[in-house]
Design a protein around this motif. Structure first.
Motif, short mmCIF file in Angstrom:
data_model
loop_
_atom_site.label_atom_id
_atom_site.label_comp_id
_atom_site.label_asym_id
_atom_site.label_seq_id
_atom_site.Cartn_x
_atom_site.Cartn_y
_atom_site.Cartn_z
N GLY A 94 -14.61 10.61 -4.84
CA GLY A 94 -15.80 10.87 -4.02
C GLY A 94 -17.06 10.48 -4.76
O GLY A 94 -17.42 11.12 -5.74
N GLY A 95 -17.68 9.40 -4.29
CA GLY A 95 -18.95 8.98 -4.87
C GLY A 95 -18.85 7.99 -6.01
O GLY A 95 -19.86 7.53 -6.52
N TRP A 96 -17.63 7.64 -6.42
CA TRP A 96 -17.49 6.66 -7.49
C TRP A 96 -17.75 5.25 -6.98
O TRP A 96 -18.27 4.41 -7.71
N LEU A 97 -17.35 4.97 -5.76
CA LEU A 97 -17.49 3.65 -5.18
C LEU A 97 -18.57 3.66 -4.11
O LEU A 97 -18.74 4.67 -3.41
N PRO A 98 -19.30 2.56 -3.95
CA PRO A 98 -20.30 2.50 -2.88
C PRO A 98 -19.62 2.47 -1.52
O PRO A 98 -18.44 2.09 -1.42
N PRO A 99 -20.33 2.87 -0.47
CA PRO A 99 -19.73 2.81 0.88
C PRO A 99 -19.29 1.39 1.20
O PRO A 99 -19.98 0.42 0.90
N GLN A 100 -18.11 1.29 1.80
CA GLN A 100 -17.56 -0.02 2.13
C GLN A 100 -17.96 -0.42 3.55
O GLN A 100 -17.84 0.37 4.49
N GLU A 101 -18.45 -1.65 3.68
CA GLU A 101 -18.80 -2.16 5.00
C GLU A 101 -17.53 -2.55 5.77
O GLU A 101 -16.61 -3.15 5.21
N GLN A 102 -17.50 -2.15 7.02
CA GLN A 102 -16.38 -2.50 7.87
C GLN A 102 -16.56 -3.93 8.37
O GLN A 102 -17.60 -4.29 8.90
N THR A 103 -15.55 -4.76 8.18
CA THR A 103 -15.61 -6.15 8.63
C THR A 103 -14.57 -6.38 9.72
O THR A 103 -13.47 -5.81 9.68
N GLY A 120 5.79 -5.37 0.68
CA GLY A 120 5.62 -5.57 -0.75
C GLY A 120 5.41 -6.99 -1.19
O GLY A 120 5.47 -7.29 -2.38
N LEU A 121 5.14 -7.92 -0.26
CA LEU A 121 4.92 -9.31 -0.63
C LEU A 121 3.45 -9.62 -0.84
O LEU A 121 3.10 -10.74 -1.22
N SER A 122 2.60 -8.66 -0.63
CA SER A 122 1.17 -8.85 -0.86
C SER A 122 0.63 -7.60 -1.52
O SER A 122 1.21 -6.51 -1.41
N ALA A 123 -0.51 -7.74 -2.24
CA ALA A 123 -1.10 -6.60 -2.93
C ALA A 123 -1.96 -5.79 -1.98
O ALA A 123 -2.61 -6.33 -1.09
N SER A 124 -1.99 -4.49 -2.21
CA SER A 124 -2.78 -3.60 -1.37
C SER A 124 -4.27 -3.88 -1.54
O SER A 124 -4.73 -4.32 -2.59
N ASP A 125 -5.03 -3.60 -0.48
CA ASP A 125 -6.48 -3.66 -0.57
C ASP A 125 -6.93 -2.56 -1.52
O ASP A 125 -6.63 -1.39 -1.32
N SER A 126 -7.67 -2.94 -2.58
CA SER A 126 -8.06 -1.98 -3.60
C SER A 126 -9.47 -1.45 -3.41
O SER A 126 -10.05 -0.86 -4.32
N ASN A 127 -10.05 -1.64 -2.23
CA ASN A 127 -11.46 -1.26 -2.03
C ASN A 127 -11.70 0.24 -2.16
O ASN A 127 -12.81 0.66 -2.46
N ASP A 128 -10.69 1.07 -1.93
CA ASP A 128 -10.89 2.52 -2.02
C ASP A 128 -10.10 3.12 -3.18
O ASP A 128 -9.88 4.32 -3.24
N HIS A 129 -9.68 2.27 -4.14
CA HIS A 129 -8.96 2.73 -5.31
C HIS A 129 -9.64 2.23 -6.58
O HIS A 129 -10.38 1.24 -6.55
N LEU A 130 -9.39 2.92 -7.68
CA LEU A 130 -9.91 2.50 -8.98
C LEU A 130 -8.77 2.51 -9.98
O LEU A 130 -7.75 3.16 -9.77
N ILE A 131 -8.99 1.79 -11.09
CA ILE A 131 -8.00 1.77 -12.16
C ILE A 131 -8.71 1.95 -13.49
O ILE A 131 -9.69 1.26 -13.78
N LYS A 132 -8.25 2.92 -14.27
CA LYS A 132 -8.85 3.24 -15.57
C LYS A 132 -7.73 3.72 -16.50
O LYS A 132 -6.59 3.92 -16.09
N ASN A 215 -5.14 12.90 -6.92
CA ASN A 215 -5.64 11.62 -6.42
C ASN A 215 -4.91 10.42 -7.00
O ASN A 215 -5.14 9.29 -6.59
N LEU A 216 -4.03 10.67 -7.96
CA LEU A 216 -3.32 9.56 -8.60
C LEU A 216 -2.32 8.90 -7.65
O LEU A 216 -1.58 9.58 -6.95
N VAL A 217 -2.32 7.57 -7.65
CA VAL A 217 -1.27 6.81 -6.98
C VAL A 217 -0.10 6.62 -7.92
O VAL A 217 1.06 6.70 -7.52
N GLY A 218 -0.40 6.37 -9.20
CA GLY A 218 0.66 6.18 -10.18
C GLY A 218 0.16 5.44 -11.41
O GLY A 218 -1.04 5.20 -11.55
#
Length: 248
Positions: A94-103, A120-132, A215-218
């Motif tokens: 919550g609040g880490w990423l800027p609001p995403q514009e709907q296209t 599983g043949l394409s990568a997920s949209d990462s617009n609402d995820h982070l990696i650290k 909130n972890l995906v993995g």
């Protein structure tokens, strides 16, 4: 002299035609069953075991490059224990990423993208995820920086070989901090330490800069694309060895 076929082929009977029709139907049925089974297995694997993501930013360079594709082990942390040093994908607290514009997306293109991601043949949209990278587990005291510019966890200095620091800079964080990680949360930081909006810079968000474990995906464990970047993603256990207890 004209030769004749001594054994002319008998005319095809209705029984032969029916047998051929049944064979074709069985073949088509088997293909459909195999195709559906493959989709079900792929969806099951993605739902419960692994998931693919792409890297949208430079916050984890040089460990991960922009647009790298990675595979995430979704059994972490529910089945496989989470460890300091793990590189994890998580939903925005919550609040880490800027609001995403709907296209607007072409329905056909969107449907194909959804299908390829689902199997599983394409990568997920990462617009609402982070990696650290996980630096602090629940109960840890994370602090930076000590007199020689290092991070400390529970008073133990960290030697962090994965860091990407600006040339001539030895201090591992541009800003000093000291935090105690609350129960059920994590303190995470990017490897590109001077270009990562991580726990240090989200203390004004609702979660106070901490990431809920829920909130972890993995845990990211391998880079799959491009092929020249293929490698396992290390969690550097030696870096965090001995920080689980307060030193004497």
């Amino acid at each position: 002299m004209e030769q004749t076929d001594p054994s002319p082929r008998p005319p095809r009977t209705a029984q032969d035609r029916n047998r051929r029709s049944r064979s074709i139907k069985l073949f088509v049925r088997d293909i459909v069953i195999i195709f559906v089974a493959a989709i079900v297995i792929s969806v099951g694997i993605k739902t419960f075991l692994i998931r693919s993501f792409y890297i949208p930013s430079s916050s984890m360079t040089n460990t991960l490059q922009v647009n790298d594709r990675i595979i995430v082990n979704q059994l972490v942390p529910d089945v496989v224990p989470l460890q300091r040093g793990d590189v994890v994908v998580f939903r925005d607290p919550g609040g880490w990423l800027p609001p995403q514009e709907q296209t607007d997306v072409n329905p056909v293109v969107g449907g194909i993208a959804w299908f390829l991601t689902t199997i599983g043949l394409s990568a997920s949209d990462s617009n609402d995820h982070l990696i650290k990278r996980v630096v602090g587990l629940p109960g840890d005291t994370v602090m930076c920086c000590n007199p020689v510019g290092q991070m400390e966890v529970n008073g133990a200095p960290l030697d962090e070989p994965y860091l990407n620091l600006p040339e001539g800079v030895s201090k591992v964080s541009g800003d000093d901090f000291s935090q105690v990680v609350p129960e059920g949360s994590l303190w995470v930081m990017g490897d590109n330490r001077y270009s990562s909006k991580d726990s240090r810079y989200n203390t004004e968000t609702p979660g106070g800069g901490f990431v809920p474990i829920d909130n972890l995906v993995g845990r990211a464990f391998v880079i799959t694309w491009p092929s020249v970047h293929w490698s396992w993603i290390d969690n550097y256990p030696d870096t965090f060895r001995g920080v689980g207890v307060e030193p004497d």
